[in-house]
Design a protein around this motif. Structure first.
Motif, PDB file in Angstrom:
ATOM      1  N   GLY A 278      62.006  28.708  34.654  1.00 33.51           N
ATOM      2  CA  GLY A 278      62.146  29.232  36.216  1.00 33.51           C
ATOM      3  C   GLY A 278      61.355  30.101  36.282  1.00 33.51           C
ATOM      4  O   GLY A 278      61.684  31.326  36.984  1.00 33.51           O
ATOM      5  N   PHE A 279      60.042  30.838  35.453  1.00 36.36           N
ATOM      6  CA  PHE A 279      59.169  30.777  34.655  1.00 36.36           C
ATOM      7  C   PHE A 279      57.701  30.926  35.484  1.00 36.36           C
ATOM      8  O   PHE A 279      57.744  29.844  35.189  1.00 36.36           O
ATOM      9  CB  PHE A 279      59.186  32.505  33.924  1.00 36.36           C
ATOM     10  CG  PHE A 279      59.720  32.413  33.162  1.00 36.36           C
ATOM     11  CD1 PHE A 279      58.980  31.935  32.227  1.00 36.36           C
ATOM     12  CD2 PHE A 279      61.059  31.890  32.838  1.00 36.36           C
ATOM     13  CE1 PHE A 279      58.406  31.062  30.252  1.00 36.36           C
ATOM     14  CE2 PHE A 279      61.196  31.848  30.995  1.00 36.36           C
ATOM     15  CZ  PHE A 279      59.725  31.373  29.964  1.00 36.36           C
ATOM     16  N   ASP A 280      56.560  31.487  35.333  1.00 36.61           N
ATOM     17  CA  ASP A 280      55.469  31.044  35.108  1.00 36.61           C
ATOM     18  C   ASP A 280      54.644  31.129  33.878  1.00 36.61           C
ATOM     19  O   ASP A 280      54.056  30.321  34.036  1.00 36.61           O
ATOM     20  CB  ASP A 280      54.817  31.392  36.616  1.00 36.61           C
ATOM     21  CG  ASP A 280      55.023  31.778  37.021  1.00 36.61           C
ATOM     22  OD1 ASP A 280      55.438  30.475  37.696  1.00 36.61           O
ATOM     23  OD2 ASP A 280      55.344  33.029  38.555  1.00 36.61           O
ATOM     24  N   CYS A 281      55.272  31.313  33.387  1.00 33.13           N
ATOM     25  CA  CYS A 281      54.280  32.406  31.844  1.00 33.13           C
ATOM     26  C   CYS A 281      54.666  33.024  30.504  1.00 33.13           C
ATOM     27  O   CYS A 281      55.617  33.883  31.053  1.00 33.13           O
ATOM     28  CB  CYS A 281      52.753  33.340  32.075  1.00 33.13           C
ATOM     29  SG  CYS A 281      51.663  33.219  30.919  1.00 33.13           S
ATOM     30  N   VAL A 282      54.167  32.331  29.595  1.00 32.77           N
ATOM     31  CA  VAL A 282      54.906  32.639  28.071  1.00 32.77           C
ATOM     32  C   VAL A 282      54.554  34.619  27.807  1.00 32.77           C
ATOM     33  O   VAL A 282      53.078  34.323  27.465  1.00 32.77           O
ATOM     34  CB  VAL A 282      55.248  32.069  27.451  1.00 32.77           C
ATOM     35  CG1 VAL A 282      55.901  32.832  26.129  1.00 32.77           C
ATOM     36  CG2 VAL A 282      56.201  31.217  27.566  1.00 32.77           C
ATOM     37  N   GLY A 283      54.564  35.338  28.109  1.00 36.14           N
ATOM     38  CA  GLY A 283      54.373  36.452  27.797  1.00 36.14           C
ATOM     39  C   GLY A 283      54.079  36.565  25.872  1.00 36.14           C
ATOM     40  O   GLY A 283      55.299  36.628  25.530  1.00 36.14           O
ATOM     41  N   HIS A 284      52.852  36.994  25.805  1.00 34.97           N
ATOM     42  CA  HIS A 284      52.744  37.872  24.162  1.00 34.97           C
ATOM     43  C   HIS A 284      53.715  36.775  23.359  1.00 34.97           C
ATOM     44  O   HIS A 284      54.500  37.127  22.769  1.00 34.97           O
ATOM     45  CB  HIS A 284      52.635  39.221  23.508  1.00 34.97           C
ATOM     46  CG  HIS A 284      54.201  39.831  25.305  1.00 34.97           C
ATOM     47  ND1 HIS A 284      55.693  39.406  24.583  1.00 34.97           N
ATOM     48  CD2 HIS A 284      54.393  40.575  25.574  1.00 34.97           C
ATOM     49  CE1 HIS A 284      55.843  39.990  24.876  1.00 34.97           C
ATOM     50  NE2 HIS A 284      55.240  41.101  25.939  1.00 34.97           N
ATOM     51  N   ILE A 285      53.162  35.710  22.966  1.00 33.47           N
ATOM     52  CA  ILE A 285      54.705  34.703  22.544  1.00 33.47           C
ATOM     53  C   ILE A 285      54.309  34.810  21.478  1.00 33.47           C
ATOM     54  O   ILE A 285      55.218  34.097  20.739  1.00 33.47           O
ATOM     55  CB  ILE A 285      53.751  33.456  23.222  1.00 33.47           C
ATOM     56  CG1 ILE A 285      54.627  32.143  22.440  1.00 33.47           C
ATOM     57  CG2 ILE A 285      51.943  32.946  22.059  1.00 33.47           C
ATOM     58  CD1 ILE A 285      54.294  30.485  22.358  1.00 33.47           C
ATOM     59  N   ASP A 286      53.705  35.504  20.432  1.00 38.78           N
ATOM     60  CA  ASP A 286      53.912  36.046  19.308  1.00 38.78           C
ATOM     61  C   ASP A 286      54.339  37.788  19.195  1.00 38.78           C
ATOM     62  O   ASP A 286      53.590  38.269  17.839  1.00 38.78           O
ATOM     63  CB  ASP A 286      52.700  35.322  18.256  1.00 38.78           C
ATOM     64  CG  ASP A 286      51.598  35.821  18.822  1.00 38.78           C
ATOM     65  OD1 ASP A 286      51.116  36.535  19.608  1.00 38.78           O
ATOM     66  OD2 ASP A 286      50.556  35.701  17.522  1.00 38.78           O
ATOM     67  N   PHE A 287      54.912  37.893  19.338  1.00 37.01           N
ATOM     68  CA  PHE A 287      55.245  39.689  20.278  1.00 37.01           C
ATOM     69  C   PHE A 287      55.672  40.337  18.344  1.00 37.01           C
ATOM     70  O   PHE A 287      55.160  41.352  18.987  1.00 37.01           O
ATOM     71  CB  PHE A 287      56.794  39.334  21.379  1.00 37.01           C
ATOM     72  CG  PHE A 287      56.900  41.111  20.964  1.00 37.01           C
ATOM     73  CD1 PHE A 287      56.113  42.168  22.201  1.00 37.01           C
ATOM     74  CD2 PHE A 287      58.386  41.361  20.494  1.00 37.01           C
ATOM     75  CE1 PHE A 287      56.660  43.310  22.058  1.00 37.01           C
ATOM     76  CE2 PHE A 287      58.643  42.505  21.270  1.00 37.01           C
ATOM     77  CZ  PHE A 287      57.865  43.784  21.897  1.00 37.01           C
ATOM     78  N   PRO A 288      56.242  39.238  17.649  1.00 35.78           N
ATOM     79  CA  PRO A 288      57.020  39.937  16.684  1.00 35.78           C
ATOM     80  C   PRO A 288      55.693  40.900  16.088  1.00 35.78           C
ATOM     81  O   PRO A 288      55.539  41.735  14.849  1.00 35.78           O
ATOM     82  CB  PRO A 288      57.733  39.434  15.822  1.00 35.78           C
ATOM     83  CG  PRO A 288      58.430  38.923  16.933  1.00 35.78           C
ATOM     84  CD  PRO A 288      56.860  38.661  17.701  1.00 35.78           C
ATOM     85  N   LYS A 289      54.089  39.888  16.456  1.00 35.06           N
ATOM     86  CA  LYS A 289      52.703  40.948  15.622  1.00 35.06           C
ATOM     87  C   LYS A 289      52.440  42.060  15.923  1.00 35.06           C
ATOM     88  O   LYS A 289      52.356  42.172  14.792  1.00 35.06           O
ATOM     89  CB  LYS A 289      52.167  39.235  15.669  1.00 35.06           C
ATOM     90  CG  LYS A 289      50.833  39.745  15.255  1.00 35.06           C
ATOM     91  CD  LYS A 289      49.640  38.642  15.883  1.00 35.06           C
ATOM     92  CE  LYS A 289      48.819  37.985  16.523  1.00 35.06           C
ATOM     93  NZ  LYS A 289      48.526  37.155  17.049  1.00 35.06           N
TER      94      LYS A 289
END
Length: 252
Positions: free
Chosen positions: A141-152
């Motif tokens: 339902g959205f276009d892009c995954v943001g900062h996929i490895d965010f916990p880094k």
């Protein structure tokens, strides 16, 4: 074209920069396209809950857009955990956004802050995190995954099992959800973007081709920050950078 597709303004609870500030600074930095992607949060533990107002945003955005003819400006949001808030996602999707980022910031009531890092090792937290990302991309339902490895950005390291990452990437590709290269980690003392070269190579291996570039700026001075590194990485790996207009992908 230099395009920054992850920018936070004073319509986010953690920024004081106006749309006008960003537009003027973009011209000075020779950035040709920007997309305002303010935080939209619904987790009860997030201090940004209820802050974003789409009607007020579009009132200001439309005024800016009506007089701006030097650079491309686009409208977007960064929606946290969209899979958990179906009614909110559907409601927001009725607005004329060009672009919607889906991000995981929270796992239940946990954010990777100091207190959580004291309780959970990077490996333990990432195992929970990747499962949440997988649920998010399965929902779509959205276009892009943001900062996929965010916990880094908080742990300073990354842990993953290739099988799960491949499942995430294949789900994204099936749903035409692309990957963001987010440079904010480079401003936090991390030596690579989110994601870095290793995950990007795995994305390509799974069939991924397209990426957006986002500074995740909360202040105008960070607009387009470290994009020369991103540009070099995109070229080195043979990826294709894109932007979005009216929720449709446009290759640069």
């Amino acid at each position: 074209m230099i395009a920054d597709y992850h920018i936070h303004t004073n319509f986010s609870c953690d920024s004081e920069a106006s749309l006008k500030d960003y537009i003027e600074f973009a011209k000075k930095k020779n950035i040709q396209a920007i997309c305002f992607t303010d935080h939209v949060d619904f987790n009860k533990n997030d201090y940004g809950v209820g802050y974003y107002n789409p009607d007020k945003f579009f009132e200001e955005y439309n005024k800016a857009k009506s007089i701006e003819d030097e650079i491309m400006i686009c409208s977007g949001i960064e929606l946290s955990e969209p899979h958990l808030y179906n009614d909110k996602l559907q409601e927001l999707s009725k607005y004329p956004y060009d672009y919607i980022i889906g991000s995981v910031h929270w796992i239940g009531d946990m954010f990777p802050c100091y207190e959580v890092r004291e309780k959970y090792s990077a490996k333990e937290f990432y195992l929970l995190y990747w499962n949440e990302v997988l649920e998010m991309v399965r929902y779509g339902g959205f276009d892009c995954v943001g900062h996929i490895d965010f916990p880094k950005r908080y742990y300073g390291e990354i842990y993953y099992e290739e099988k799960v990452i491949k499942e995430i990437f294949k789900e994204m590709i099936d749903k035409n959800i692309i990957l963001e290269i987010n440079t904010s980690s480079l401003r936090k003392g991390i030596d690579e973007s989110m994601p870095g070269k290793e995950l990007l190579q795995l994305y390509i291996k799974c069939g991924g081709e397209y990426v957006t570039a986002g500074s995740d700026a909360h202040d105008i001075k960070d607009l387009g920050a470290d994009f020369e590194k991103t540009d070099n990485l995109i070229k080195e790996l043979g990826l294709k950078q894109v932007i979005f207009k009216q929720r449709k992908m446009v290759e640069l």
